[in-house]
Design a protein around this motif. Structure first.
Motif, PDB file in Angstrom:
ATOM      1  N   PRO A 277       0.824  -1.222   0.000  1.00 48.50           N
ATOM      2  CA  PRO A 277       0.000   0.000   0.000  1.00 48.50           C
ATOM      3  C   PRO A 277       0.853   1.265   0.000  1.00 48.50           C
ATOM      4  O   PRO A 277       1.997   1.267   0.460  1.00 48.50           O
ATOM      5  N   SER A 278       0.272   2.324  -0.481  1.00 49.89           N
ATOM      6  CA  SER A 278       0.946   3.618  -0.457  1.00 49.89           C
ATOM      7  C   SER A 278       0.708   4.333   0.866  1.00 49.89           C
ATOM      8  O   SER A 278       1.404   5.289   1.206  1.00 49.89           O
ATOM      9  N   GLY A 279      -0.288   3.873   1.602  1.00 48.86           N
ATOM     10  CA  GLY A 279      -0.599   4.501   2.883  1.00 48.86           C
ATOM     11  C   GLY A 279      -1.833   3.888   3.518  1.00 48.86           C
ATOM     12  O   GLY A 279      -2.356   2.871   3.051  1.00 48.86           O
ATOM     13  N   ASP A 280      -2.298   4.511   4.586  1.00 49.21           N
ATOM     14  CA  ASP A 280      -3.475   4.028   5.297  1.00 49.21           C
ATOM     15  C   ASP A 280      -4.745   4.350   4.513  1.00 49.21           C
ATOM     16  O   ASP A 280      -4.738   5.123   3.556  1.00 49.21           O
ATOM     17  N   ILE A 281      -5.848   3.753   4.969  1.00 47.76           N
ATOM     18  CA  ILE A 281      -7.141   3.970   4.336  1.00 47.76           C
ATOM     19  C   ILE A 281      -8.204   4.001   5.433  1.00 47.76           C
ATOM     20  O   ILE A 281      -8.066   3.327   6.466  1.00 47.76           O
ATOM     21  N   GLU A 282      -9.227   4.784   5.216  1.00 45.59           N
ATOM     22  CA  GLU A 282     -10.244   4.940   6.248  1.00 45.59           C
ATOM     23  C   GLU A 282     -11.081   3.668   6.413  1.00 45.59           C
ATOM     24  O   GLU A 282     -11.365   3.236   7.532  1.00 45.59           O
ATOM     25  N   LYS A 283     -11.465   3.061   5.284  1.00 43.28           N
ATOM     26  CA  LYS A 283     -12.349   1.904   5.378  1.00 43.28           C
ATOM     27  C   LYS A 283     -12.104   0.953   4.219  1.00 43.28           C
ATOM     28  O   LYS A 283     -11.825   1.380   3.095  1.00 43.28           O
ATOM     29  N   VAL A 284     -12.196  -0.328   4.488  1.00 43.03           N
ATOM     30  CA  VAL A 284     -12.132  -1.354   3.454  1.00 43.03           C
ATOM     31  C   VAL A 284     -13.346  -2.262   3.627  1.00 43.03           C
ATOM     32  O   VAL A 284     -13.770  -2.548   4.752  1.00 43.03           O
ATOM     33  N   SER A 285     -13.931  -2.680   2.512  1.00 41.25           N
ATOM     34  CA  SER A 285     -15.097  -3.574   2.562  1.00 41.25           C
ATOM     35  C   SER A 285     -14.740  -4.883   1.882  1.00 41.25           C
ATOM     36  O   SER A 285     -14.003  -4.914   0.894  1.00 41.25           O
ATOM     37  N   TRP A 286     -15.298  -5.975   2.412  1.00 41.27           N
ATOM     38  CA  TRP A 286     -14.941  -7.307   1.924  1.00 41.27           C
ATOM     39  C   TRP A 286     -16.189  -8.185   1.879  1.00 41.27           C
ATOM     40  O   TRP A 286     -17.099  -8.018   2.696  1.00 41.27           O
ATOM     41  N   ALA A 287     -16.212  -9.117   0.931  1.00 39.13           N
ATOM     42  CA  ALA A 287     -17.358 -10.018   0.792  1.00 39.13           C
ATOM     43  C   ALA A 287     -17.028 -11.396   1.331  1.00 39.13           C
ATOM     44  O   ALA A 287     -16.010 -11.992   0.965  1.00 39.13           O
ATOM     45  N   LEU A 288     -17.889 -11.896   2.192  1.00 39.07           N
ATOM     46  CA  LEU A 288     -17.833 -13.283   2.660  1.00 39.07           C
ATOM     47  C   LEU A 288     -18.955 -14.045   1.980  1.00 39.07           C
ATOM     48  O   LEU A 288     -20.022 -13.491   1.732  1.00 39.07           O
ATOM     49  N   SER A 289     -18.743 -15.314   1.710  1.00 37.40           N
ATOM     50  CA  SER A 289     -19.735 -16.082   0.972  1.00 37.40           C
ATOM     51  C   SER A 289     -20.840 -16.655   1.860  1.00 37.40           C
ATOM     52  O   SER A 289     -21.802 -17.220   1.356  1.00 37.40           O
TER      53      SER A 289
END
Length: 543
Positions: free
Chosen positions: A46-58
């Motif tokens: 990564p180039s830096g931090d991020i406020e939020k990440v979203s991910w899909a679970l099955s």
């Protein structure tokens, strides 16, 4: 312990229909996908931090209580919140985790020095007493840990110094110390578990662990929200995302749409039917990585026609496994000679490769198969194959098995079950009554092939569903479990593998890649199979 393997893992993976005989599928390690991409172990830093990440679970986890977390969604979440004594890295190495060191002073002792300065989410310090409590839960029959089989050779767990815990084994066991990098070695606050009781690890009870994220909210039927653990002890694995939203997107179409639209940033459960579409998507990119999975046919009943090894061998010889791979995964899988994938080899690879390559070729030999069935008396009793409803991957396999059986004059019937009735096949003997075969995607938890060989095909194996027994196989595996020298262990595994391959208690199919989709806005996620036990989410940051 019974591994609760949902065939298709409740993901209802949709695959390409049909089962052609294209020769593009190979049994060697695949290095290219349909667009020519390479198999990689990770994505760009990564180039830096991020406020939020979203991910899909099955699917929605059934529990985040570590003793009952032994499946895909459960461990994918838990790996980021709770930690183990040891840590499995993205390149399949085992290194110190909550134990800063692990010493082996005698053949039956492992001494773990517990890391100082670590705190649980509520601010309380990690102590040796918490470690003893957490590990002993696997030994308590009243708890009924799904990881209990890996503790079968443990005699005692004791605090032997202020920050030291000693595990004494009944005998040499090379598998046990490696399993400390999985939830078999997970650590939680003893006080918190006692306080929450039966609610622990549920949406109402929560967790209080030491990982890079903490569980903020579990909204039933919707999602799990994690937030960065600002007091995390490991600065090198500090979470780059302040918040993570893990949504339960069961339907493949829904999951695919969410990825295409940017609603979610990624998933480890890319539906194979969506590969072409997502590879052309401007929203992100698909990555393929080495897996420790293998798809196999479990022969669960030796009392019918499949009790004759000649019939089992005949089905194996008549089954177009390369055709299945091409139809189901566009060739993106490796046809297997053995039920255990070569990707699980964490040591002595040249020796293990020589044994694997000496096994029979996985090609089709219909004439030899017909001859075997004739020698077995051409049994007419029906063979029942259970498959999972609305799972086209298993449908492709099922139809291929039906076709092979028909060509051999065997009477194979396909019985389609819903997830609620399919999952119990893996741990309930009553559920398997009337079922001769069912399908699975199995995996080794660690880069150790004994992780499968020791639990499935030994006479007392916890996942020995058909009562298979071979005294020589048992002897070899028993000796291998005690063999600390990697080369000696590999040689024993090769001999045992040869026996099982000839006896065909399970029918090997193929080993797929890990398939990861990542949106353009994030990067850093590992693409190997370690996402079940490694804090993968902490590595994701801004692209």
């Amino acid at each position: 312990m019974r591994r609760i393997c949902y065939a298709g893992f409740a993901a209802a993976i949709v695959l390409l229909a049909g089962c052609g005989g294209d020769d593009n599928a190979t049994e060697t390690t695949g290095t290219g996908n349909s667009t020519g991409g390479a198999s990689v172990t990770g994505t760009a830093k990564p180039s830096g931090d991020i406020e939020k990440v979203s991910w899909a679970l099955s699917y929605e986890p059934t529990s985040l209580n570590w003793v009952y977390a032994y499946n895909y969604a459960e461990n994918t979440v838990l790996a980021n919140v709770c930690e183990n004594l040891m840590r499995l890295t993205p390149d399949y190495k085992i290194e110190p985790g909550l134990a800063e060191s692990a010493e082996h002073p005698s053949p039956t002792k492992w001494v773990y020095t517990i890391r100082s300065g670590v705190t649980f989410n509520d601010g309380s310090p990690l102590t040796a007493a918490d470690v003893v409590f957490s590990l002993r839960r696997h030994l308590d029959p009243k708890v009924g840990s799904y990881w209990g089989s890996w503790w079968a050779n443990v005699k005692s767990v004791e605090k032997t110094a202020p920050m030291e815990v000693t595990v004494t084994l009944k005998r040499r066991d090379v598998i046990f110390p490696q399993m400390m990098a999985t939830p078999a070695g997970a650590i939680e606050s003893a006080a918190f578990v006692r306080k929450q009781g039966a609610k622990y690890g549920t949406p109402d009870g929560g967790l209080n662990c030491t990982g890079p994220f903490r569980l903020a909210k579990w909204s039933k039927g919707q999602n799990i929200k994690l937030v960065r653990n600002e007091g995390y002890w490991d600065s090198e694995h500090r979470a780059r995302a302040a918040e993570a939203d893990l949504s339960f997107l069961v339907a493949e179409a829904t999951r695919t749409s969410a990825l295409e639209s940017g609603q979610v940033d990624g998933t480890f459960d890319v539906p194979p039917s969506a590969l072409d579409k997502l590879e052309q998507s401007s929203a992100g990119k698909i990555f393929f990585g080495p897996s420790m999975q293998s798809f196999d046919v479990i022969v669960s009943n030796f009392k019918g026609p499949l009790g004759d090894v000649r019939v089992r061998r005949a089905l194996l010889l008549a089954l177009d496994r390369k055709g299945i791979v091409n139809a189901a995964l566009g060739g993106r899988a490796n046809v297997l000679r053995s039920v255990v994938s070569p990707s699980s080899w964490g040591y002595a690879e040249p020796t293990l490769r020589s044994g694997y390559d000496a096994l029979p070729d996985p090609g089709v030999d219909l004439e030899a198969a017909k001859k075997l069935v004739e020698e077995a008396g051409s049994p007419s009793k029906p063979i029942t194959l259970a498959t999972l409803a609305e799972d086209q991957q298993l449908s492709v396999i099922s139809l291929a098995l039906k076709d092979a059986a028909t060509k051999l004059g065997l009477n194979l019937n396909i019985k389609t079950l819903p997830v609620g009735k399919y999952a119990p096949l893996f741990f309930d003997a009553k559920a398997r009554q009337g079922i001769d075969m069912f399908l699975t995607g199995w995996y080794t938890d660690i880069p150790e092939p004994l992780n499968m060989w020791a639990t499935i095909f030994t006479s007392k194996g916890v996942s020995n569903y058909n009562g298979y027994t071979n005294p020589e196989y048992d002897r070899l595996i028993d000796e291998a479990i005690s063999a600390e020298d990697p080369e000696a262990r590999a040689a024993l595994i090769n001999k045992a593998q040869e026996i099982v391959t000839a006896d065909v208690p399970w029918i090997p199919l193929y080993a797929p890649d890990v398939r990861v989709f990542l949106s353009n806005r994030v990067t850093g996620v590992p693409t190997t199979f370690v996402y079940l036990y490694y804090p993968w989410l902490a590595d994701i940051g801004a692209a």
